[in-house]
Design an enzyme around this catalytic site. Structure first.
Site, PDB file in Angstrom:
ATOM      1  N   SER A   1       0.839  -1.191   0.000  1.00  0.00           N
ATOM      2  CA  SER A   1       0.000   0.000   0.000  1.00  0.00           C
ATOM      3  C   SER A   1       0.870   1.236   0.000  1.00  0.00           C
ATOM      4  CB  SER A   1      -0.927   0.008   1.229  1.00  0.00           C
ATOM      5  OG  SER A   1      -0.161   0.100   2.422  1.00  0.00           O
ATOM      6  N   GLY A   2       0.268   2.337  -0.365  1.00  0.00           N
ATOM      7  CA  GLY A   2       0.985   3.603  -0.401  1.00  0.00           C
ATOM      8  C   GLY A   2       0.034   4.733  -0.693  1.00  0.00           C
TER       9      GLY A   2
ATOM     10  N   ASP B   1       9.619   4.119 -17.058  1.00  0.00           N
ATOM     11  CA  ASP B   1      10.025   3.956 -15.663  1.00  0.00           C
ATOM     12  C   ASP B   1      10.567   2.560 -15.400  1.00  0.00           C
ATOM     13  OD1 ASP B   1      10.482   4.914 -13.094  1.00  0.00           O
ATOM     14  OD2 ASP B   1       8.506   4.329 -12.360  1.00  0.00           O
TER      15      ASP B   1
ATOM     16  N   LYS C   1      -5.321  -3.997  -7.911  1.00  0.00           N
ATOM     17  CA  LYS C   1      -4.749  -2.695  -7.574  1.00  0.00           C
ATOM     18  C   LYS C   1      -5.887  -1.689  -7.444  1.00  0.00           C
ATOM     19  CE  LYS C   1      -1.523   0.867  -9.175  1.00  0.00           C
ATOM     20  NZ  LYS C   1      -0.562   1.269 -10.226  1.00  0.00           N
TER      21      LYS C   1
ATOM     22  N   VAL D   1      -2.442  -2.753  -3.207  1.00  0.00           N
ATOM     23  CA  VAL D   1      -2.564  -3.968  -4.001  1.00  0.00           C
ATOM     24  C   VAL D   1      -2.880  -5.116  -3.062  1.00  0.00           C
ATOM     25  CG1 VAL D   1      -1.365  -5.585  -5.522  1.00  0.00           C
ATOM     26  CG2 VAL D   1      -0.983  -3.137  -5.766  1.00  0.00           C
TER      27      VAL D   1
END
Length: 537
Positions: free
Chosen positions: A18-19, A133, A39, A24
């Site tokens: 998590s963030g 990325d 997600k 997820v």
């Protein structure tokens, strides 16, 4: 998810990471028992229409990619209470975790990672998509040594100009300058990761964004730190100019295979995959099937260059690069080379397409699931030569759903709308254009000032010249093209290394599309390497 909303038809097992942007989770498709990764976009992000559009765009992009080297996409679901992407679950660990544990890999294992990564990127490039990325966090290594590419959160269409974004330690020189998205930038990032696998460190170690920008743009390629046999790949992949690199990932794979066979023999790939599997096996508790506690993040750090540091040597160049008009300066975690905390599943984020016909979904039109789904979505996906991760699934083999092919299932409630790119204003005008050339020994930095009216993209064409007299633009020495967004008066700084021995005066000529009302701008200056030579008369 603050409101507890879950995707209909799936039962959540546990959180994987998590963030700030969401979380997820490991979930099971109720109808078949297939393990998947879901997600979820966070409530805070859902309040911003721009983030929702980007989340939809990511899902749509993943739905169009089918490759054994890219994590599989199942469906996108949007409802009044939430939005989510359902993805293949890979039972693996991030390449970042492998490197954190082992420090580095042997050359054959590093080549396996690079080849798989390039094959995953090649699928995206064929679809007209640039990842932007690529890094160890976005490579997942399965128990058998296979790997997959994940997290297309900031991907962009080839040739588009989405702004300066990426992870600084892996960003190509042109990426720092806000130039159009190109497959060669992905090649650069994959090679930077290859270098890290070989040496245990990133190619450049600048302590802040300014230093990293200068190093990626100007510093020599550190090829001598890598084993001699693979140095040609590093020279090619980390070349400063995009045209000096392979044109795309597929072209680079051909060069890699020829070199690998010549240097390590025809069995290099099998040995490399076994060695990679052995390194992943050192981290059994980090596999999703191990049932460990969630300790990851899906956060994306947004950093504006220009605060918190003072430009030193070359720093003003980096400052100028950061002022590309309209550039959204979005840098993901691991920005200035600082490793993330040693957490279990620290890299779980987005996943994407996988093997054809592996698609759990609550919709009857979704593609059928894979016979061996692999658990583990993450911001790190490292493709390898094997088609897919084949670690044992924690759930029984599912029965395929009725399938109409590999078309992704879209279950939006309400209907998802895809927002087209804004059309440039017909009143866009460049009212004034100016340029000043600051010479170095062999380099020149052109500070280009652009004043505009209206809105939309402005193409800035910077042409470099050499000559034997002030103002003599007799020998063309290259062209750079930048695309900036109209707005308040601003300055773009572009640097160039002049060819040696073709004149003591460097020159620059700048034009714009639409053409500037003031016409083209130009300047020429004596290069410092010629200061001890009597100037021509």
């Amino acid at each position: 998810m603050g409101n507890g909303w879950t995707v209909p038809g799936y039962s959540e097992v546990r959180e994987l990471g998590s963030g700030g942007s969401g979380r997820v989770v490991l979930a099971v498709h109720d109808a078949t028992g297939t393990a998947v990764a879901v997600k979820y976009l966070s409530d805070r992000m859902r309040e911003d229409p721009a983030f929702v559009r980007e989340f939809r765009a990511e899902a749509r992009l993943l739905g169009g990619l089918v490759s054994p080297y890219v994590t599989g996409f199942y469906e996108y679901v949007e409802a009044p209470d939430g939005a989510a992407i359902v993805m293949e679950l890979i039972d693996g660990v991030s390449l970042r975790s492998v490197l954190r544990e082992s420090g580095r890999t042997e050359p054959e294992a590093a080549l396996v990672v690079l080849k798989g990564s390039l094959l995953g990127l090649a699928a995206a490039h064929r679809a007209g998509v640039v990842h932007r990325d690529y890094k160890p966090e976005n490579v997942l290594v399965a128990a058998d040594g296979s790997s997959k590419l994940v997290d297309f959160g900031i991907a962009a269409g080839r040739g588009s100009t989405p702004g300066v974004a990426g992870t600084p330690a892996y960003m190509a020189p042109e990426q720092w300058q806000g130039q159009p998205a190109s497959p060669t930038a992905d090649v650069y990032a994959a090679t930077a990761t290859f270098f890290e696998c070989l040496t245990g460190r990133k190619p450049y170690d600048g302590g802040n964004f300014a230093e990293l920008a200068v190093q990626h743009i100007e510093a020599p390629v550190p090829e001598t730190e890598a084993p001699e046999a693979v140095r040609p790949l590093i020279r090619r992949g980390l070349a400063k100019r995009p045209e000096q690199r392979p044109e795309n990932a597929e072209a680079f794979v051909a060069e890699l295979e020829a070199l690998a066979v010549a240097a390590y023999g025809p069995q290099w790939e099998e040995r490399g995959q076994r060695k990679l599997a052995a390194l992943a096996a050192l981290l059994p508790l980090l596999f999703p099937s191990a049932g460990g506690a969630a300790a990851g993040t899906t956060a994306v750090a947004t950093t504006s260059i220009g605060s918190g540091w003072a430009p030193g040597r070359g720093g003003w160049l980096a400052t100028g690069l950061a002022l590309v008009l309209g550039a959204a300066l979005v840098f993901t975690t691991d920005a200035a080379g600082t490793p993330p905390p040693p957490s279990a599943l620290s890299d779980f984020a987005t996943t994407s397409p996988s093997s054809p016909g592996s698609t759990p979904a609550s919709s009857p039109t979704a593609p059928g699931p894979s016979a061996s789904p692999s658990p583990s979505p993450s911001a790190s996906g490292s493709p390898t030569p094997t088609p897919s991760a084949s670690a044992p699934s924690p759930t029984p083999t599912p029965t395929p759903w009725p399938s109409t092919g590999t078309t992704p299932s879209w279950s939006p409630t309400p209907t998802v709308s895809w927002s087209p790119a804004p059309t440039p204003s017909p009143t866009l005008r460049v009212t004034k254009l100016g340029v000043t050339l600051t010479p170095g020994a062999y380099r020149g930095s052109a500070s280009v000032s652009v004043a505009t009216q209206g809105s939309g993209p402005v193409t800035v064409v910077v042409q470099w010249y050499l000559g034997d007299a002030q103002g003599a633009y007799s020998v063309p020495d290259g062209t750079d093209t930048l695309v900036v967004q109209a707005g308040d008066p601003a300055t773009v700084v572009q640097s160039h290394t002049f060819t040696r021995g073709r004149g003591c005066y460097g020159g620059v000529r700048v034009t714009t599309k639409p053409a500037a009302a003031s016409g083209a701008a130009s300047d020429s200056q004596r290069l410092l390497r010629c200061t001890d030579v009597e100037p021509p008369r």
